[in-house]
Structure formats: C-alpha cells, structure tokens
Design a protein around this motif. Structure first.
Motif, short mmCIF file in Angstrom:
data_model
loop_
_atom_site.label_atom_id
_atom_site.label_comp_id
_atom_site.label_asym_id
_atom_site.label_seq_id
_atom_site.Cartn_x
_atom_site.Cartn_y
_atom_site.Cartn_z
N VAL A 1 0.98 -1.01 -0.52
CA VAL A 1 0.01 -0.40 0.09
C VAL A 1 0.88 1.12 0.10
O VAL A 1 0.17 2.10 -0.67
CB VAL A 1 -1.16 -0.08 1.20
CG1 VAL A 1 -1.48 1.41 1.44
CG2 VAL A 1 -2.00 -1.66 1.05
N ALA A 2 1.79 1.47 0.44
CA ALA A 2 3.21 2.64 0.78
C ALA A 2 3.80 2.45 -0.11
O ALA A 2 4.41 4.14 -0.10
CB ALA A 2 3.74 2.14 2.44
N ALA B 1 -4.19 -4.15 -2.22
CA ALA B 1 -3.09 -4.98 -0.79
C ALA B 1 -4.25 -4.09 0.45
O ALA B 1 -4.15 -4.88 1.19
CB ALA B 1 -2.09 -3.83 -1.47
N GLY B 2 -4.31 -2.54 0.20
CA GLY B 2 -5.18 -2.11 1.05
C GLY B 2 -6.24 -3.24 1.70
O GLY B 2 -6.80 -3.53 2.30
N LEU B 3 -6.89 -3.81 -0.03
CA LEU B 3 -8.35 -4.24 0.93
C LEU B 3 -8.63 -5.35 1.33
O LEU B 3 -8.43 -6.02 2.46
CB LEU B 3 -9.26 -4.69 -0.64
CG LEU B 3 -10.49 -3.51 -1.83
CD1 LEU B 3 -10.79 -4.20 -2.91
CD2 LEU B 3 -11.28 -3.01 -0.15
N LEU B 4 -7.21 -6.19 0.42
CA LEU B 4 -6.28 -7.39 1.86
C LEU B 4 -5.77 -7.29 2.63
O LEU B 4 -6.50 -8.45 3.91
CB LEU B 4 -4.96 -8.41 0.44
CG LEU B 4 -5.56 -8.38 -0.76
CD1 LEU B 4 -4.36 -8.82 -1.98
CD2 LEU B 4 -6.86 -9.82 -0.58
N GLY B 5 -5.40 -6.68 2.85
CA GLY B 5 -4.52 -6.35 4.24
C GLY B 5 -6.71 -6.07 5.26
O GLY B 5 -6.10 -6.45 6.33
N LEU B 6 -7.12 -5.02 4.88
CA LEU B 6 -8.50 -4.76 6.00
C LEU B 6 -8.93 -6.23 5.54
O LEU B 6 -9.53 -6.50 7.21
CB LEU B 6 -9.58 -4.10 5.15
CG LEU B 6 -10.90 -3.71 5.90
CD1 LEU B 6 -10.60 -3.20 6.74
CD2 LEU B 6 -11.23 -2.66 4.86
N VAL C 1 -12.26 -11.33 -1.98
CA VAL C 1 -12.42 -11.84 -3.06
C VAL C 1 -12.19 -10.34 -4.32
O VAL C 1 -11.91 -9.91 -4.95
CB VAL C 1 -13.57 -10.96 -3.03
CG1 VAL C 1 -14.65 -11.87 -4.24
CG2 VAL C 1 -14.45 -13.33 -2.53
N LEU C 2 -12.74 -9.09 -3.57
CA LEU C 2 -12.31 -7.49 -4.34
C LEU C 2 -10.94 -7.12 -4.48
O LEU C 2 -10.46 -6.90 -5.23
CB LEU C 2 -13.35 -6.75 -3.91
CG LEU C 2 -14.63 -6.36 -3.59
CD1 LEU C 2 -15.47 -5.34 -2.70
CD2 LEU C 2 -15.01 -6.05 -5.09
N GLY C 3 -10.10 -7.96 -3.57
CA GLY C 3 -8.77 -7.48 -3.58
C GLY C 3 -8.41 -8.35 -5.27
O GLY C 3 -7.40 -7.88 -5.73
N LEU C 4 -8.15 -9.39 -4.48
CA LEU C 4 -8.22 -10.55 -5.56
C LEU C 4 -8.74 -10.52 -7.03
O LEU C 4 -7.84 -10.36 -7.86
CB LEU C 4 -8.90 -11.50 -5.40
CG LEU C 4 -7.48 -12.98 -4.29
CD1 LEU C 4 -8.61 -14.07 -4.18
CD2 LEU C 4 -6.28 -12.84 -4.50
N ALA C 5 -9.75 -9.47 -7.56
CA ALA C 5 -10.86 -9.44 -8.63
C ALA C 5 -9.60 -8.20 -8.85
O ALA C 5 -9.22 -8.18 -10.45
CB ALA C 5 -11.76 -9.22 -8.30
N LEU C 6 -9.11 -7.29 -8.35
CA LEU C 6 -8.24 -6.06 -8.61
C LEU C 6 -7.22 -6.36 -8.91
O LEU C 6 -6.62 -5.82 -10.08
CB LEU C 6 -8.47 -5.30 -7.45
CG LEU C 6 -9.88 -4.13 -7.23
CD1 LEU C 6 -9.68 -2.89 -6.18
CD2 LEU C 6 -10.00 -3.30 -8.95
N ILE C 7 -6.14 -7.10 -8.25
CA ILE C 7 -4.57 -8.25 -8.72
C ILE C 7 -5.29 -8.76 -10.28
O ILE C 7 -4.55 -8.09 -11.38
CB ILE C 7 -4.74 -9.10 -7.76
CG1 ILE C 7 -4.42 -7.92 -6.68
CG2 ILE C 7 -3.26 -9.59 -8.92
CD1 ILE C 7 -3.34 -9.05 -5.40
N TRP C 8 -5.94 -9.04 -10.38
CA TRP C 8 -6.37 -9.57 -11.57
C TRP C 8 -6.90 -9.09 -12.95
O TRP C 8 -6.59 -8.93 -14.30
CB TRP C 8 -8.02 -11.23 -11.70
CG TRP C 8 -8.64 -11.34 -12.99
CD1 TRP C 8 -8.01 -12.00 -14.36
CD2 TRP C 8 -10.14 -11.71 -13.17
NE1 TRP C 8 -8.40 -12.63 -14.92
CE2 TRP C 8 -9.50 -13.16 -14.52
CE3 TRP C 8 -10.52 -12.20 -12.32
CZ2 TRP C 8 -10.53 -13.47 -14.94
CZ3 TRP C 8 -12.25 -12.57 -13.07
CH2 TRP C 8 -12.06 -13.45 -13.83
#
Length: 245
Positions: free
Chosen positions: A168-169, A180-185, A219-226
C-alpha cells in the motif's frame, strides 16, 4: 440484513469463480479458481437453509460445520500462497508453506476435530446455535471450537499483513495498491475475529459483519489484482508480471 449480506457475498464469490473457469481449464492461475470456489462453498455452508439441507444429507450431526471449517482452512491456505507469491513476500510464503505453517495447520485442524467430537452435535444447526444452547458444557465447547477454527485463518492473515502494508505504501500501480489495502483490511477483520468470545451477545450481529467484510475484501482485492494483470498485459503485450506469480 444479515441474510442479504450472506446471499450477496455468495453471489459475488460464485460469479467470480465461474468467470475463472475458462482460465483454470487452460491451467492459468488455477489457485484463483480454487480460492473463489472454496469461498463460495464456505458461504453456502454458512447460510441456514442450505446448511441444514446439506447437513441432513450427511447424517444430521453437524458434520457440515466441520466440513465448513476445513473448506475455510483450504481457502485461506491457497489465499496465503497466492497473495505472498503475487507480492513477492518470500518470508510470508515460507511461513505459510514451510514447517511453521504446516505445524499450525496440523495443530488447529486436530483441535477442531477433537473439540467437535467432544460436543453433543446431534441436530442440524447453522452456527451450532442449538448445540451451544444445550447446556453449559456444550456452550463452552462451541466457544473453544470456534476459537480453534478462527486461529489458522488469523495466523495466515497476520503473516501476510506486513507485505500488504508495504504494498500500500509502495509505488505499485494504483489498482494493485488498492487491492493490497483491501486484502490487508480483510486480514485485519479475520484477526479481529479472535475477539469474538468477548463480544456481548447483544452485539452478536457484529460477528457476521466482520466475517463477511473479510470475505468481500479478499474477493474484491483478488479481483483487482486480476484486473491489474489484464490491464498490464494489454498495455505491455506481455504475459509476465508480478500478478501472475
């Protein structure tokens, strides 16, 4: 409200899993398909009507809940591998897949099974609500069972959290930093679930919100990585990026 959240989360996980099938059949990023499929199954087993129907088919002794615990363990294991490799977190990857991670998985799996066998599990009940209400002994055992089931996901989430914070940083693409922020949350939400035993009964709905917030964030974090990988491939005409690791 809770039921809407459950079915919405199930729909999101199911749709993303279906969307991943073509790539999975080609052998590309199959871990993503496993993660979304296992998450969808876990949500399905968390909803009362499907849970009761499945558990009745399994003998009506809440074996579906035990299955749910191991589905979650599987999903979080694949999630940990996927995220640690995607962000180059070699230390986290070694902890999850190495001796420490395997030992943690073995210990918490054994604890879940042992406590489950100690309970009077007769009578299908989503969330083991009726089991918990039978007597003080079963109430205490359900609490221990839940704590054991949350421990391994919390372990993996805390192992991944430093890598998510650095991402994130860092100077990665915006989509990836948001992911990364979503996955961390999501990881923080799972770690917070360890505090469930001290939450007052009148705030029990908070447990559902925390659990489904974690799932949706993952789910949203992985989808954004995709999405970031697809975007990068289109721009660079390359199939090699950190999101494919």
């Amino acid at each position: 409200m809770i039921e809407i959240l459950q079915w919405t989360t199930l729909a999101v996980c199911g749709l993303v899993a279906v969307a991943r099938i073509p790539e999975a059949l080609k052998g590309r990023n199959t871990s993503l398909f496993y993660i979304f499929a296992l998450m969808a199954l876990a949500i399905l087993l968390s909803i009362e009507k499907p849970y009761v129907a499945i558990d009745q088919a399994m003998g009506g002794i809440n074996m579906a809940n035990l299955l749910l615990r191991f589905v979650i363990f599987g999903a979080i294991f694949f999630l940990g591998i996927r995220i640690s490799k995607a962000f180059g977190a070699t230390g986290a990857y070694r902890l999850i897949t190495g001796r420490t991670g395997r030992l943690a998985l073995l210990i918490f799996s054994a604890l879940v099974v042992v406590v489950f066998l100690l309970m009077d599990t007769a009578g299908s009940s989503a969330g083991l609500v009726s089991v918990s209400g039978k007597d003080p002994r079963n109430y205490a055992l359900v609490e221990y069972y839940g704590a054991a089931g949350r421990a391994y996901p919390a372990f993996v989430s805390l192992v991944l959290l430093p890598a998510m914070t650095r991402a994130v940083a860092g100077r990665l693409p915006v989509l990836v930093r948001i992911a990364a922020g979503l996955l961390g949350l999501g990881g923080v939400a799972i770690a917070f679930s360890l505090l469930f035993p001290v939450i007052p009964p009148e705030l029990g709905a908070l447990e559902f919100v925390v659990n489904y917030t974690a799932v949706l964030c993952f789910v949203l974090g992985l989808a954004l990585i995709w999405a970031a990988r697809i975007r990068q491939d289109k721009r660079a005409g390359s199939t090699s990026s950190f999101t494919e690791k």
